[in-house]
Design an enzyme around this catalytic site. Sequence first.
Site, PDB file in Angstrom:
ATOM      1  N   GLU A   9       0.265  -1.606   9.755  1.00  0.00           N
ATOM      2  CA  GLU A   9       1.019  -2.334  10.788  1.00  0.00           C
ATOM      3  C   GLU A   9       2.443  -1.785  10.916  1.00  0.00           C
ATOM      4  O   GLU A   9       3.006  -1.747  12.004  1.00  0.00           O
ATOM      5  CB  GLU A   9       1.023  -3.839  10.467  1.00  0.00           C
ATOM      6  CG  GLU A   9      -0.378  -4.434  10.586  1.00  0.00           C
ATOM      7  CD  GLU A   9      -0.432  -5.895  10.169  1.00  0.00           C
ATOM      8  OE1 GLU A   9      -0.250  -6.169   8.961  1.00  0.00           O
ATOM      9  OE2 GLU A   9      -0.639  -6.750  11.045  1.00  0.00           O
ATOM     10  N   GLU A  36      -7.495  -6.907   5.741  1.00  0.00           N
ATOM     11  CA  GLU A  36      -7.131  -8.308   5.479  1.00  0.00           C
ATOM     12  C   GLU A  36      -8.339  -9.222   5.423  1.00  0.00           C
ATOM     13  O   GLU A  36      -8.366 -10.214   4.695  1.00  0.00           O
ATOM     14  CB  GLU A  36      -6.153  -8.805   6.554  1.00  0.00           C
ATOM     15  CG  GLU A  36      -4.715  -8.330   6.382  1.00  0.00           C
ATOM     16  CD  GLU A  36      -4.449  -6.953   6.966  1.00  0.00           C
ATOM     17  OE1 GLU A  36      -5.425  -6.233   7.285  1.00  0.00           O
ATOM     18  OE2 GLU A  36      -3.267  -6.593   7.103  1.00  0.00           O
TER      19      GLU A  36
HETATM   20  C1  3H9 Z   1      -1.508  -7.698   4.303  1.00  0.00           C
HETATM   21  O1  3H9 Z   1      -1.051  -6.611   4.368  1.00  0.00           O
HETATM   22  C2  3H9 Z   1      -1.140  -8.819   5.217  1.00  0.00           C
HETATM   23  C3  3H9 Z   1      -0.382  -8.380   6.436  1.00  0.00           C
HETATM   24  O2  3H9 Z   1      -1.261  -8.124   7.497  1.00  0.00           O
HETATM   25  C4  3H9 Z   1       0.495  -9.481   6.925  1.00  0.00           C
HETATM   26  C5  3H9 Z   1       1.852  -9.532   6.395  1.00  0.00           C
HETATM   27  C6  3H9 Z   1       2.715 -10.575   7.048  1.00  0.00           C
HETATM   28  N1  3H9 Z   1      -0.107  -6.196  -3.378  1.00  0.00           N
HETATM   29  O3  3H9 Z   1      -6.841  -1.389  -6.677  1.00  0.00           O
HETATM   30  P1  3H9 Z   1      -6.096  -0.674  -7.731  1.00  0.00           P
HETATM   31  C7  3H9 Z   1      -2.092  -3.626  -7.361  1.00  0.00           C
HETATM   32  S1  3H9 Z   1      -2.619  -8.126   3.106  1.00  0.00           S
HETATM   33  C8  3H9 Z   1       0.162  -6.307  -4.679  1.00  0.00           C
HETATM   34  O4  3H9 Z   1      -6.557  -0.802  -9.123  1.00  0.00           O
HETATM   35  P2  3H9 Z   1      -6.852   1.856  -6.595  1.00  0.00           P
HETATM   36  C9  3H9 Z   1      -3.402  -3.980  -8.049  1.00  0.00           C
HETATM   37  O5  3H9 Z   1      -3.462  -5.352  -8.341  1.00  0.00           O
HETATM   38  C10 3H9 Z   1      -2.790  -6.665   2.138  1.00  0.00           C
HETATM   39  N2  3H9 Z   1      -0.470  -5.573  -5.634  1.00  0.00           N
HETATM   40  O6  3H9 Z   1      -5.902   0.888  -7.398  1.00  0.00           O
HETATM   41  C11 3H9 Z   1      -3.332  -3.101  -9.277  1.00  0.00           C
HETATM   42  O7  3H9 Z   1      -2.471  -3.734 -10.212  1.00  0.00           O
HETATM   43  P3  3H9 Z   1      -2.746  -3.575 -11.776  1.00  0.00           P
HETATM   44  C12 3H9 Z   1      -3.637  -5.654   2.778  1.00  0.00           C
HETATM   45  C13 3H9 Z   1      -1.379  -4.703  -5.228  1.00  0.00           C
HETATM   46  O8  3H9 Z   1      -6.198   3.166  -6.634  1.00  0.00           O
HETATM   47  C14 3H9 Z   1      -2.627  -1.844  -8.772  1.00  0.00           C
HETATM   48  O9  3H9 Z   1      -1.951  -2.236  -7.577  1.00  0.00           O
HETATM   49  N3  3H9 Z   1      -3.879  -4.582   1.872  1.00  0.00           N
HETATM   50  C15 3H9 Z   1      -1.701  -4.540  -3.884  1.00  0.00           C
HETATM   51  O10 3H9 Z   1      -8.254   1.711  -7.045  1.00  0.00           O
HETATM   52  C16 3H9 Z   1      -3.572  -0.721  -8.468  1.00  0.00           C
HETATM   53  O11 3H9 Z   1      -4.596  -1.196  -7.603  1.00  0.00           O
HETATM   54  C17 3H9 Z   1      -4.912  -4.581   1.026  1.00  0.00           C
HETATM   55  O12 3H9 Z   1      -5.718  -5.469   1.030  1.00  0.00           O
HETATM   56  C18 3H9 Z   1      -1.024  -5.330  -2.928  1.00  0.00           C
HETATM   57  N4  3H9 Z   1      -1.254  -5.220  -1.616  1.00  0.00           N
HETATM   58  O13 3H9 Z   1      -6.835   1.307  -5.091  1.00  0.00           O
HETATM   59  C19 3H9 Z   1      -5.021  -3.404   0.108  1.00  0.00           C
HETATM   60  N5  3H9 Z   1      -2.679  -3.593  -3.783  1.00  0.00           N
HETATM   61  O14 3H9 Z   1      -2.671  -2.115 -12.068  1.00  0.00           O
HETATM   62  C20 3H9 Z   1      -5.294  -3.862  -1.277  1.00  0.00           C
HETATM   63  C21 3H9 Z   1      -2.920  -3.172  -5.027  1.00  0.00           C
HETATM   64  O15 3H9 Z   1      -1.711  -4.423 -12.402  1.00  0.00           O
HETATM   65  N6  3H9 Z   1      -5.311  -2.788  -2.220  1.00  0.00           N
HETATM   66  N7  3H9 Z   1      -2.150  -3.838  -5.911  1.00  0.00           N
HETATM   67  O16 3H9 Z   1      -4.141  -4.120 -11.970  1.00  0.00           O
HETATM   68  C22 3H9 Z   1      -6.354  -1.916  -2.340  1.00  0.00           C
HETATM   69  O17 3H9 Z   1      -7.309  -1.946  -1.601  1.00  0.00           O
HETATM   70  C23 3H9 Z   1      -6.297  -0.937  -3.456  1.00  0.00           C
HETATM   71  O18 3H9 Z   1      -5.390  -1.416  -4.413  1.00  0.00           O
HETATM   72  C24 3H9 Z   1      -5.847   0.494  -3.072  1.00  0.00           C
HETATM   73  C25 3H9 Z   1      -5.660   1.356  -4.342  1.00  0.00           C
HETATM   74  C26 3H9 Z   1      -6.923   1.123  -2.175  1.00  0.00           C
HETATM   75  C27 3H9 Z   1      -4.531   0.471  -2.334  1.00  0.00           C
END
Ligand code: 3H9
Length: 698
Positions: free
Chosen positions: A108, A128
Amino acid sequence: MPELTQSVRLDVDGEIAVITIDNPPVNALSFHVRQGIYDGMHAAAADDAVKAVVLICAGRTFIAGADITEFSKPPVPPSLQGAQDAMENCTKPVVAAVHGTALGGGLEVAMCAHFRVAAPGAKFGLPEVKLGLLPGAGGTQRLPRVTGVAKALEMMTSGEPIGSAEALDCGLVDRVADAEGHDALLAAAVGFARQVLAEGRPLTRIRDRSDKLAHDPGVFADIRQKIAHRTRGFLAPEYNIRCIEAAATLPFDEGLAVERKLFGELMSGNQSKAQQYYFFAEREAAKIPDIPKDTPITKVGKAGVLGGGTMGGGIAMNFANVGIPVTIVERDEESLARGLSVIRKNYERSAARGSISSDDVGTRMALISGSVDKGDFHDCDILVEAVFEDLELKKSVFAEFDSIAKPGAILASNTSALDVNAIAAATTRPESVIGTHFFSPANVMKLCEVVRGEKTAPEVIASTMALAKQINKIAVLVGVCHGFVGNRMLFMRGIEGEKMLLEGATPAQIDKVIHDFGFPMGPYAMNDLAGLDIGWKAEKSSGSTVRELMCESGRRGQKNGRGYYVYDPETRAATPDPEVEEMIRAFARSRGGEPRTLSDQEILERCLYPMVNEGAKILEEGIAIRASDIDVVWINGYGWPLYTGGPMFWADTIGLAEVAARINENHARLGGEHWKISPLLQRLADEGGTFQKLGAKR
Ligand code: 3H9
């Protein structure tokens, strides 16, 4: 002064300003990132020497979204919108340079730049929906304006990202860099910005576009129909669709207002809380408190699977799918040929569906070799046994493994309930023995319960957890007890189901209650699918349970068209069978039971509360490390509806005092060990505690 905030810096190189975000691990949009983008954009706008701005991230990825940890806390200023407005309304070209994953709020933000340059391996998505949400920072209105309505619907209802090439094709990206790496991307983005300046290109804001919004009028009905089965019970997919309908029919700002309203509704509801909880739960499950992260790991270069039936074949496919050669050993050539041909058919079916290529079929089959000689396991780094569920048989298999396997090989049992310590004791190396409980079909189901025996070495646990991740499973580490976490809780539902049948409920009524709660199927339909004769032996059958009676009367489930239901031979449609109901009534009468009507609410409580109670006992005993691990098991292994968060989270949302009170009442009314309240559950109920707040044990 390049540092703008703790995570964002601004560097000016001649006429180009570069804003760099460095907020490990995934550059989430924490408040200091939002502030940094806002400050950086205003500083660049105010600096007359600056003619264009590049926004780039350090580390492994572009912004992966909003900081999900902030969702459960009071909002902290500044809002993301301020930063986005500063980008979109800037009169100088703004270029987002994307590597890794531009997800959610990350995409976004990128869509508020005037241009996007991507690393070759970059991915773009609005996931999301997987968190029970919709993109709440303008993504629902901007994405369809770039990709068109149909593509946006697909991306937002699935949450799946697209790659750079596809993003370039649909216009989401303006240029793809020649090579990976920060320097190559930065050079490409700066070069692109200079080209824009040199050509005097107009700065198009996505919000002002409408050229891609024309759509086929049936597109919304089509997507609703397409996803109906997969998304039954979930609110977020429908909310995402409504936002895209608004984008396609309303002016931008009015569409944005719809997005804001629906985002607020989802955010304050239970489903998104459950799905956000699950996001972290799945990641927590990989963390083992007493096994340090740097524990040495055995890399598996070759695997062996004993048994080429449904389970063994599925397990072998998991290895081949990620390029690990695997040897299947069967008892004779005929069974081996049958097993290998089923695997080939499975792959061919996937190729026909388009989920793998026809080349993949050949590549994967070439990684799978078959043998009837266990001696061929001698050079494998892991041996997985998938033979009949019988302790003596498994012990003799492990004694043989012990004599064949090379030193350091992992010896894994796919038992779903048996004593892994007893199996380990049949070898001279119990430290190498571990359980890997896959779920059927093992090539499809995501869960693997990894069972640590009392002597299993830390290296073996760490290696098995890493291997499970490598073969795309969600691994949960559990301890030894009958049935481990999943089946032990399932047994409780089974006990109470049997009692309710005898009291007057029908299999179809119980199944409907469980299906309506959100499971893909109820317990009796599931038993029919699995086969009623699993673990049943005619010579030992004593007609003492409904299931035994069913087997004795020749009912085997779906495979012979008759089980708790009768099945249409063509369509496999299930119809309740009056004969079965009469059989159950007669059986109940023979035990002095008078049938009564059970309410759906009673059925739901009696199915699910004993499971929560057992889950609490499992926690008390340290069989599961944390309550959320139990939820991960039930969501991925048994189809517990994700949007309720799993049994333990669900119990927390009901309130443990209420759950405990009902369990105690049922214990007094119905008796039975499975209704005897877990002291842990009682304590939490008394203290006003929750399973979530308990933390990890061990
Ligand atoms: C959003 O954006 C809403 C908006 O539209 C509106 C706003 C107003 N936040 O998965 P991993 C942490 S909603 C905080 O093992 P990978 C995760 O907990 C969001 N922490 O790595 C982990 O911590 P730990 C939309 C986050 O390489 C560490 O990072 N976005 C977030 O296998 C590593 O993560 C998503 O839904 C976060 N957003 O995969 C994306 N993301 O090491 C969500 C990750 O302490 N994230 N962490 O356990 C993912 O899909 C995967 O983490 C990603 C990396 C593909 C990025």
